[in-house]
Design a protein around this motif. Sequence first.
Motif, PDB file in Angstrom:
ATOM      1  N   HIS A  20       0.834  -1.207   0.000  1.00 44.44           N
ATOM      2  CA  HIS A  20       0.000   0.000   0.000  1.00 44.44           C
ATOM      3  C   HIS A  20       0.864   1.252   0.000  1.00 44.44           C
ATOM      4  N   ARG A  21       0.424   2.280  -0.716  1.00 45.21           N
ATOM      5  CA  ARG A  21       1.076   3.583  -0.682  1.00 45.21           C
ATOM      6  C   ARG A  21       0.612   4.341   0.572  1.00 45.21           C
ATOM      7  N   VAL A  22       1.577   4.843   1.347  1.00 46.98           N
ATOM      8  CA  VAL A  22       1.202   5.652   2.516  1.00 46.98           C
ATOM      9  C   VAL A  22       0.860   7.059   2.015  1.00 46.98           C
ATOM     10  N   VAL A  23      -0.384   7.465   2.209  1.00 49.81           N
ATOM     11  CA  VAL A  23      -0.851   8.757   1.715  1.00 49.81           C
ATOM     12  C   VAL A  23      -1.160   9.648   2.930  1.00 49.81           C
ATOM     13  N   ASP A  24      -0.840  10.939   2.806  1.00 46.28           N
ATOM     14  CA  ASP A  24      -1.111  11.878   3.907  1.00 46.28           C
ATOM     15  C   ASP A  24      -2.607  12.019   4.181  1.00 46.28           C
ATOM     16  N   SER A  25      -2.937  12.368   5.392  1.00 44.54           N
ATOM     17  CA  SER A  25      -4.323  12.729   5.719  1.00 44.54           C
ATOM     18  C   SER A  25      -4.732  13.913   4.852  1.00 44.54           C
ATOM     19  N   SER A  26      -5.972  13.937   4.402  1.00 44.16           N
ATOM     20  CA  SER A  26      -6.459  15.122   3.700  1.00 44.16           C
ATOM     21  C   SER A  26      -6.977  16.111   4.752  1.00 44.16           C
ATOM     22  N   PRO A  27      -7.179  17.383   4.367  1.00 48.53           N
ATOM     23  CA  PRO A  27      -7.678  18.368   5.342  1.00 48.53           C
ATOM     24  C   PRO A  27      -9.079  18.027   5.848  1.00 48.53           C
ATOM     25  N   LEU A  28      -9.454  18.650   6.958  1.00 50.80           N
ATOM     26  CA  LEU A  28     -10.788  18.408   7.529  1.00 50.80           C
ATOM     27  C   LEU A  28     -11.892  19.038   6.692  1.00 50.80           C
ATOM     28  N   VAL A  29     -11.537  20.036   5.889  1.00 52.36           N
ATOM     29  CA  VAL A  29     -12.528  20.626   4.994  1.00 52.36           C
ATOM     30  C   VAL A  29     -12.382  19.929   3.641  1.00 52.36           C
ATOM     31  N   PRO A  30     -13.393  19.142   3.270  1.00 53.41           N
ATOM     32  CA  PRO A  30     -13.268  18.388   2.028  1.00 53.41           C
ATOM     33  C   PRO A  30     -13.169  19.334   0.836  1.00 53.41           C
ATOM     34  N   ARG A  31     -12.334  18.976  -0.130  1.00 50.53           N
ATOM     35  CA  ARG A  31     -12.187  19.804  -1.338  1.00 50.53           C
ATOM     36  C   ARG A  31     -13.356  19.536  -2.267  1.00 50.53           C
ATOM     37  N   ASN A  32     -13.936  20.588  -2.777  1.00 53.03           N
ATOM     38  CA  ASN A  32     -14.994  20.449  -3.789  1.00 53.03           C
ATOM     39  C   ASN A  32     -16.077  19.462  -3.401  1.00 53.03           C
ATOM     40  N   PRO A  34     -19.561  19.904  -1.525  1.00 55.96           N
ATOM     41  CA  PRO A  34     -20.565  20.632  -0.736  1.00 55.96           C
ATOM     42  C   PRO A  34     -21.528  19.696   0.000  1.00 55.96           C
ATOM     43  N   THR A  35     -21.426  18.361  -0.257  1.00 53.88           N
ATOM     44  CA  THR A  35     -22.357  17.457   0.430  1.00 53.88           C
ATOM     45  C   THR A  35     -21.881  17.159   1.846  1.00 53.88           C
ATOM     46  N   LEU A  36     -20.669  17.575   2.158  1.00 54.12           N
ATOM     47  CA  LEU A  36     -20.079  17.163   3.424  1.00 54.12           C
ATOM     48  C   LEU A  36     -19.525  18.359   4.187  1.00 54.12           C
ATOM     49  N   MET A  37     -19.908  18.494   5.452  1.00 59.10           N
ATOM     50  CA  MET A  37     -19.417  19.597   6.277  1.00 59.10           C
ATOM     51  C   MET A  37     -17.921  19.432   6.577  1.00 59.10           C
ATOM     52  N   PHE A  38     -17.587  18.278   7.168  1.00 54.41           N
ATOM     53  CA  PHE A  38     -16.181  17.991   7.490  1.00 54.41           C
ATOM     54  C   PHE A  38     -15.835  16.564   7.062  1.00 54.41           C
ATOM     55  N   THR A  39     -14.576  16.336   6.834  1.00 58.81           N
ATOM     56  CA  THR A  39     -14.113  14.977   6.539  1.00 58.81           C
ATOM     57  C   THR A  39     -14.470  14.076   7.719  1.00 58.81           C
ATOM     58  N   ASN A  40     -15.252  13.030   7.446  1.00 63.31           N
ATOM     59  CA  ASN A  40     -15.739  12.191   8.555  1.00 63.31           C
ATOM     60  C   ASN A  40     -15.209  10.763   8.494  1.00 63.31           C
ATOM     61  N   SER A  41     -14.355  10.486   7.507  1.00 70.76           N
ATOM     62  CA  SER A  41     -13.810   9.138   7.392  1.00 70.76           C
ATOM     63  C   SER A  41     -12.651   9.144   6.392  1.00 70.76           C
ATOM     64  N   GLY A  42     -11.925   8.035   6.359  1.00 68.89           N
ATOM     65  CA  GLY A  42     -10.745   7.944   5.514  1.00 68.89           C
ATOM     66  C   GLY A  42     -11.051   7.968   4.031  1.00 68.89           C
ATOM     67  N   MET A  43     -12.258   7.507   3.654  1.00 71.94           N
ATOM     68  CA  MET A  43     -12.544   7.366   2.220  1.00 71.94           C
ATOM     69  C   MET A  43     -12.841   8.675   1.518  1.00 71.94           C
ATOM     70  N   VAL A  44     -13.055   9.742   2.277  1.00 74.86           N
ATOM     71  CA  VAL A  44     -13.498  10.997   1.671  1.00 74.86           C
ATOM     72  C   VAL A  44     -12.554  11.464   0.555  1.00 74.86           C
ATOM     73  N   GLN A  45     -11.248  11.433   0.834  1.00 73.88           N
ATOM     74  CA  GLN A  45     -10.301  11.918  -0.190  1.00 73.88           C
ATOM     75  C   GLN A  45     -10.211  10.969  -1.388  1.00 73.88           C
ATOM     76  N   PHE A  46     -10.773   9.766  -1.241  1.00 75.17           N
ATOM     77  CA  PHE A  46     -10.681   8.787  -2.335  1.00 75.17           C
ATOM     78  C   PHE A  46     -12.012   8.546  -3.037  1.00 75.17           C
ATOM     79  N   LYS A  47     -12.991   9.389  -2.696  1.00 76.35           N
ATOM     80  CA  LYS A  47     -14.340   9.179  -3.220  1.00 76.35           C
ATOM     81  C   LYS A  47     -14.358   8.885  -4.720  1.00 76.35           C
ATOM     82  N   ASN A  48     -13.658   9.707  -5.484  1.00 69.51           N
ATOM     83  CA  ASN A  48     -13.680   9.559  -6.943  1.00 69.51           C
ATOM     84  C   ASN A  48     -12.870   8.366  -7.446  1.00 69.51           C
ATOM     85  N   CYS A  49     -11.997   7.840  -6.588  1.00 74.83           N
ATOM     86  CA  CYS A  49     -11.244   6.649  -6.988  1.00 74.83           C
ATOM     87  C   CYS A  49     -12.161   5.427  -6.974  1.00 74.83           C
ATOM     88  N   PHE A  50     -13.161   5.447  -6.098  1.00 76.91           N
ATOM     89  CA  PHE A  50     -14.090   4.306  -6.033  1.00 76.91           C
ATOM     90  C   PHE A  50     -15.082   4.318  -7.193  1.00 76.91           C
TER      91      PHE A  50
END
Length: 469
Positions: A20-32, A34-50
């Motif tokens: 596995h590639r070790v990837v940094d935590s993303s910020p608490l404010v999700p990028r782009n 608007p459906t999410l107030m704050f990052t609430n789980s690890g998958m948020v930064q990978f949403k589009n990868c799924f």
Amino acid sequence: MPSLNDIRSTFLNYFERNGHRVVDSSPLVPRNDPTLMFTNSGMVQFKNCFTGLEKRDYVRATTAQKCVRAGGKHNDLDNVGYTARHHTFFEMLGNFSFGDYFKNEAIPFAWELITKDFGIDAKRLLTTVYHTDDEAFEIWKKVGVPEDRIIRIATSDNFWQMGPTGPCGPCTEIFYDHGDHIWGGPPGSADEDGDRFIEIWNVVFMQNEQFEDGSMRALDMQSIDTGMGLERIGALLQGKHDNYDTDLMRSLIEASAHATSADPDGPGKVHHRVIADHLRSTSFLIADGVMPSNDGRGYVLRRIMRRAMRHAHMLGAKDPVMYKLVSALVRQMGAAYPELTRAQALIEETLKLEETRFKQTLDRGLKLLDDELSRLPEGENLPGEAAFKLYDTYGFPLDLTQDALREKGRAVDTYGFNAAMDEQKAKARASWAGSGEAINQTIWFEIEERVGPTEFLGYETETAEGQIQ
Ligand code: ATP
Ligand code: MG
Ligand code: MG
Ligand code: MG
């Protein structure tokens, strides 16, 4: 005894060793997003990868992700201080596969790490699967979990969703039995919300996407998204039941005890727990560019800050306290999250200013609340009018008033509160009429989304809330 910092590294190293590639935590404010107030789980930064929208140069990743759950679908604000296992800010350890491995590898990975590398007693563990997921059931049997310790669950607890839309799927969860001296039943039972059986790890089989109109499609790829709370696995590995007894949380509780001269384990115990938790969420939010304000994300931050200040007040603090605790947090977490160290001065300044301004109305508001309560017949709810006055004149967010009443076994008449709020809005609309400007929360939130939460608008913009100076 491993520290939380050690455990974070062990987790990331395990998955790095397994490709596995070790990837940094993303910020608490999700990028782009608007459906999410704050990052609430690890998958948020990978949403589009799924969903296949985005391709990266790796198909396996592992992270320690900063998360805040203080609003939206996953909201733990009211649990903090009262359960052994919830924070508003926590770190989620995760491993991810984007169309690479699936159930057959994800389950053995999780099992090997917790029973071998972490050495947790397998006899204390039980697992849940989504009720129709025979495949996951069989894999658990194969790794050696007895059938009577694999529980089929039909509720949304075993179908994971980040929010109202986005990638989602059935999941399997791993629980640890802390022993029958603690109240609570196994998952799926009537008293599952107790703290005896604590969920440590959730392994999600990402295979669907949920849309706004309620429809769902099967994704082209089968992926894996997992999340384990660092503080929960930390408690286990440090021989504790309660997250707040881990080395990191304990050092913050002690800093709070020191700053308020109040016994960390005395009658003010809950206050120290809330302060330690809220110190982390407020500091990390500020480090990620959120500033206290009267709408959107900034208002959630302000609510958390004010709640913390009330708890400090309950411990007898006469002067601002929260800002004094930031250095203890930076000592604990600054190495893993350098943005915290970089923002230390800003966090301290923001907390101090907010606390200084709120202090005067806090004292007066709490006095008003006590007076109201002393006039109320036993067991009766606080009238909505009074809660609204506290909100409008003293800057008490509704949840702060509710939190204060909870300690006294009381609640707010929220129907009356909403009625008073509606009445005031109607009056405000009437006085705006003719100016050609329609101002409401939604529009403000949209503006903030577009401007971006990192822009610091200055303290002068915060005067809309009654008489708060
Ligand atoms: P719970 O049922 O205990 O509230 P959850 O099912 O809401 O947990 P998930 O959404 O599955 O949690 O998140 C994955 C993992 O993150 C959990 O298994 C847990 O270890 C951790 N976790 C979730 N919420 C919190 C929280 N508020 N504080 C600390 N850790 C948490
Ligand atoms: Mg939860
Ligand atoms: Mg759960
Ligand atoms: Mg879960």
